[in-house]
Design a protein around this motif. Structure first.
Motif, PDB file in Angstrom:
ATOM      1  N   TYR A 314       0.878  -1.174   0.009  1.00  0.00           N
ATOM      2  CA  TYR A 314       0.123   0.175  -0.092  1.00  0.00           C
ATOM      3  C   TYR A 314       0.811   1.221   0.017  1.00  0.00           C
ATOM      4  O   TYR A 314       2.179   1.233   0.101  1.00  0.00           O
ATOM      5  N   ASP A 315       0.152   2.291  -0.321  1.00  0.00           N
ATOM      6  CA  ASP A 315       1.150   3.571  -0.568  1.00  0.00           C
ATOM      7  C   ASP A 315       1.340   4.464   0.386  1.00  0.00           C
ATOM      8  O   ASP A 315       2.368   5.288   0.446  1.00  0.00           O
ATOM      9  N   PHE A 316       0.596   4.721   1.605  1.00  0.00           N
ATOM     10  CA  PHE A 316       0.705   5.875   2.445  1.00  0.00           C
ATOM     11  C   PHE A 316       0.354   5.597   3.719  1.00  0.00           C
ATOM     12  O   PHE A 316      -0.596   4.650   4.111  1.00  0.00           O
ATOM     13  N   ARG A 317       1.038   5.779   4.899  1.00  0.00           N
ATOM     14  CA  ARG A 317       0.724   5.304   6.282  1.00  0.00           C
ATOM     15  C   ARG A 317       1.004   6.582   7.098  1.00  0.00           C
ATOM     16  O   ARG A 317       1.923   7.329   6.869  1.00  0.00           O
ATOM     17  N   VAL A 318       0.475   6.797   8.114  1.00  0.00           N
ATOM     18  CA  VAL A 318       0.757   7.743   9.303  1.00  0.00           C
ATOM     19  C   VAL A 318       1.199   6.961  10.485  1.00  0.00           C
ATOM     20  O   VAL A 318       0.828   5.723  10.835  1.00  0.00           O
ATOM     21  N   GLU A 319       2.500   7.173  10.667  1.00  0.00           N
ATOM     22  CA  GLU A 319       3.477   6.544  11.573  1.00  0.00           C
ATOM     23  C   GLU A 319       3.067   7.003  13.123  1.00  0.00           C
ATOM     24  O   GLU A 319       3.629   8.143  13.475  1.00  0.00           O
ATOM     25  N   SER A 320       2.414   6.134  13.823  1.00  0.00           N
ATOM     26  CA  SER A 320       2.069   6.655  15.334  1.00  0.00           C
ATOM     27  C   SER A 320       3.017   6.264  16.367  1.00  0.00           C
ATOM     28  O   SER A 320       3.060   6.727  17.472  1.00  0.00           O
ATOM     29  N   SER A 321       4.055   5.177  15.914  1.00  0.00           N
ATOM     30  CA  SER A 321       4.716   4.758  16.894  1.00  0.00           C
ATOM     31  C   SER A 321       6.120   5.527  17.000  1.00  0.00           C
ATOM     32  O   SER A 321       6.799   5.451  15.597  1.00  0.00           O
ATOM     33  N   ALA A 322       6.502   5.940  18.049  1.00  0.00           N
ATOM     34  CA  ALA A 322       7.697   6.621  18.206  1.00  0.00           C
ATOM     35  C   ALA A 322       8.860   5.682  17.914  1.00  0.00           C
ATOM     36  O   ALA A 322      10.150   5.918  17.012  1.00  0.00           O
ATOM     37  N   LYS A 323       8.563   4.442  18.392  1.00  0.00           N
ATOM     38  CA  LYS A 323       9.873   3.476  18.417  1.00  0.00           C
ATOM     39  C   LYS A 323      10.131   2.984  16.804  1.00  0.00           C
ATOM     40  O   LYS A 323      11.141   3.144  16.131  1.00  0.00           O
ATOM     41  N   ASP A 324       8.883   2.818  16.072  1.00  0.00           N
ATOM     42  CA  ASP A 324       9.002   2.495  14.486  1.00  0.00           C
ATOM     43  C   ASP A 324       9.550   3.644  13.697  1.00  0.00           C
ATOM     44  O   ASP A 324      10.097   3.571  12.744  1.00  0.00           O
TER      45      ASP A 324
END
Length: 646
Positions: A314-324
């Motif tokens: 898939y194309d787009f993600r919002v990253e909510s995890s500081a670790k990731d």
């Protein structure tokens, strides 16, 4: 004002720019999508103070509504300033959601509806991304209301059409309102001050209210989705009568820029742009809805979803995890420029993310117990160990906005608090709210000693290592989560609670179980949040109001029932101008904090995003949103360099 969305449903990227596209609460959205901000919340920021009421008479038709004075865009404007009117209309955008779905009808409070269903429907009005609490006509070409805000009338566009070619009628609007309040308790509550809707003229609908002076009500009605009466009251291909009160996998008829192309129940849903969409040339739609197709793929959890992104599924993600964000984006495509990492500032909303104890359970009804739970949270250690130092501790329900309380009350805020002095804690006048500090071992030990003293004052003592009440009953607590990303957070919190003698169980369940338990109020503690627009109003009743505490589907996850809070909510709703609204909201914030209803968590100033480099957006983005995917488009040149999607 916050756009209504079911509080137990995950938020998905949508085409419209709501005041906050995640209504009433972001409970499951945050729980499912990870730690921190769940997604690109589209909210609005406060503008400078302006006259609160329109000078228009009840007979004057207006093209737009604003709680902040006059709308920015005049009648007859060509398009919003922030769009690319020449954006190409092509390409596939692939998005991802955790969990599953089993219905294409998101009205009844049962089942799991598919992501993106708002794409197929239009509303009476729509908002812009560069204004606060302002709406322009979509299905409605005009709106008018009397000076006392006791009703509102919408005049529909004659060209408005359903996808089958039939006109959108005033009868459709009235029927939609009736069905929404009949079949969804959340919407019934949200529209509770609307006495009724009636056809009042050719292509005209009038909504009457049970009160005067509530400036938000015309706009709340304007957000309403309109549905096709003739389709829902008809029969399906097998001759069976349709029932809007039940879930269904039959593809519904819509009126919006997209229609459903393909459904794989529980796995994916694809929307295709409607080439002859009736409203495609309206000023509010120029330069928007640019993708030929939108596809939502479902994944069983956030870990699998992250790996799928790395694999170009898939194309787009919002990253909510500081670790990731700190560790997971060092794969080759990032280094090669095929994946773009970009942060967008969050100027448009406030957020209280927190550990939320369920006050419906007796053990959490004593404020000293709740404060002890806050003292036990080692945020500084958690931030350093789990979050790579990226977060700050939240200290307001309206964090990072002009609506947040601070210091001691002054001026108009003080006057408002004094008017309800007999209903609120005396501490609001003498002691600013602060979270415990724990940056040293000495401070952490001191916090636990203070917590122990508070629990003792509340009638608890430690026997054989277990905290028990006067009856000898142990203090046990289950922290309910739905996402593995929250497990490490809860487990970090657990040892400090156990040092107080509390028996703690961290229980992770799947999305369906989480939703069912959330609806049934079957939890000790959850990790969730409330998002706030910068024009708060009627939704505050749903978040904190006594009437919402025991109502199924409400956003009052904590179970707050307090006459002082109720009184201040009304002062927010009936504020006559911006100055009053800011003061009333600060007062509400201050009193909510003084009760220690939650254990505040953390916040981050930006939305962190990652995308495969096949897309573009206007060079100058609107102030209050980065507009994804509404004003973005497929960039063929970039896509050629990045390579075809797998």
């Amino acid at each position: 004002m916050i756009r209504l969305r079911r509080p137990d449903r995950p938020a998905a990227s949508g085409r419209r720019p709501p005041a906050w596209n995640g209504t009433l609460a972001r409970s499951l959205a945050v729980a499912l999508l990870g730690i921190g901000l769940a997604g690109p919340v589209l909210a609005q920021e406060a503008a400078p103070a302006a006259p609160s009421a329109s000078t228009a008479s009840a007979g004057e038709w207006k093209h737009g509504l604003s709680l902040m004075g006059e709308p920015k865009y005049p009648a007859g404007f060509k398009h919003f300033d922030y769009v690319n009117p020449d954006a190409p209309k092509t390409g596939l955008l692939r998005l991802a959601i955790d969990g599953t779905f089993d219905s294409l009808n998101d009205i009844p409070p049962r089942g799991l509806d598919a992501a993106g269903l708002t794409q197929i429907y239009d509303t009476l009005m729509t908002s812009s991304f560069d204004e606060v609490a302002t709406q322009y006509g979509l299905i409605a070409e005009g709106v008018r209301y009397p000076a006392d805000y006791s009703s509102v009338t919408y005049r529909l566009r004659p060209e408005a059409r359903w996808h089958d070619g039939q006109p959108i009628t005033a009868e459709d609007v009235v029927w939609s309102f009736e069905q929404l309040v009949k079949n969804d308790p959340s919407r019934a509550y949200y529209y509770s001050h609307v006495k009724g809707a009636a056809v009042s003229g050719e292509r005209e609908v009038t909504f009457t209210f049970d009160q005067a002076g509530n400036r938000e009500l015309p706009q709340i009605v304007g957000e309403m989705r309109v549905m096709p009466k003739h389709w829902w009251t008809g029969t399906d291909a097998n001759g069976k009568a349709r029932d809007i009160s039940q879930g269904t996998l039959e593809v519904p008829l819509g009126s919006g820029p997209y229609k459903i192309k393909q459904v794989q129940p529980g796995r994916s849903i694809t929307y295709e742009r409607v080439p002859d969409y009736w409203a495609k040339d309206l000023p509010v739609n120029i330069g928007t809805d640019n993708f030929a197709e939108l596809r939502y793929e479902y994944f069983r959890d956030s870990t699998v979803r992250l790996e799928a992104f790395k694999g170009d599924q898939y194309d787009f993600r919002v990253e909510s995890s500081a670790k990731d964000w700190a560790t997971a984006y060092n794969f080759p495509a990032v280094k090669e420029g095929k994946v773009v990492l970009e942060e967008f500032p969050d100027r448009a909303f406030g957020l209280m993310q927190a550990f939320i104890p369920n006050l419906r359970r007796e053990k959490f009804q004593d404020q000293r117990v709740r404060r002890a739970l806050n003292l036990a949270l080692d945020f500084d250690g958690m931030n350093r160990t789990l979050f790579f130092g990226q977060y700050k501790r939240t200290s307001s329900y309206f964090q990072n906005t002009e609506l947040a309380s601070s210091g001691l009350p002054q001026g108009l805020e003080l006057e408002l608090l004094e008017s309800v002095q007999d209903k609120i804690p005396a501490s609001v006048f003498t002691t600013p709210y602060t979270n415990p500090e724990g940056w040293s071992e000495g401070l952490r030990r001191g916090n636990l000693r203070e917590a122990t003293n508070l629990l003792k004052q509340a009638g608890y003592e430690v026997k054989d290592g277990k905290l028990v009440n006067a009856k000898g009953e142990p203090f046990t607590m289950e922290i309910l989560i739905a996402d593995p990303a929250f497990e490490r957070v809860a487990l970090f919190y657990k040892p400090s609670l156990e040092r107080l003698g509390i028996t703690v169980n961290v229980r992770q369940v799947d999305a369906s179980q989480y939703i069912n338990r959330l609806r049934a109020r079957d939890y000790d503690m959850i990790i969730s949040s409330w998002g706030q627009s910068l024009s708060p109003g009627n939704e505050q009743r749903d978040f904190w109001g006594s009437a919402a505490a025991d109502r199924d589907g409400s956003g009052n996850h904590a179970g707050i029932k307090d006459p002082g809070i109720d009184a201040l909510i009304e002062k927010v709703i009936y504020a006559k101008n911006r100055e009053e609204l800011v003061a009333a909201t600060k007062a509400l914030d201050r009193v909510l904090l003084a009760h220690d209803y939650v254990v505040p968590a953390w916040h981050y100033p930006n939305t962190r995003t990652a995308r495969w480099n096949r897309f573009s957006h206007p060079e100058t983005l609107p102030k209050y949103s980065f507009g994804f995917p509404t004003i973005w488009w497929w960039d063929a040149e970039k896509a050629a360099k990045t390579g075809a999607a797998r």
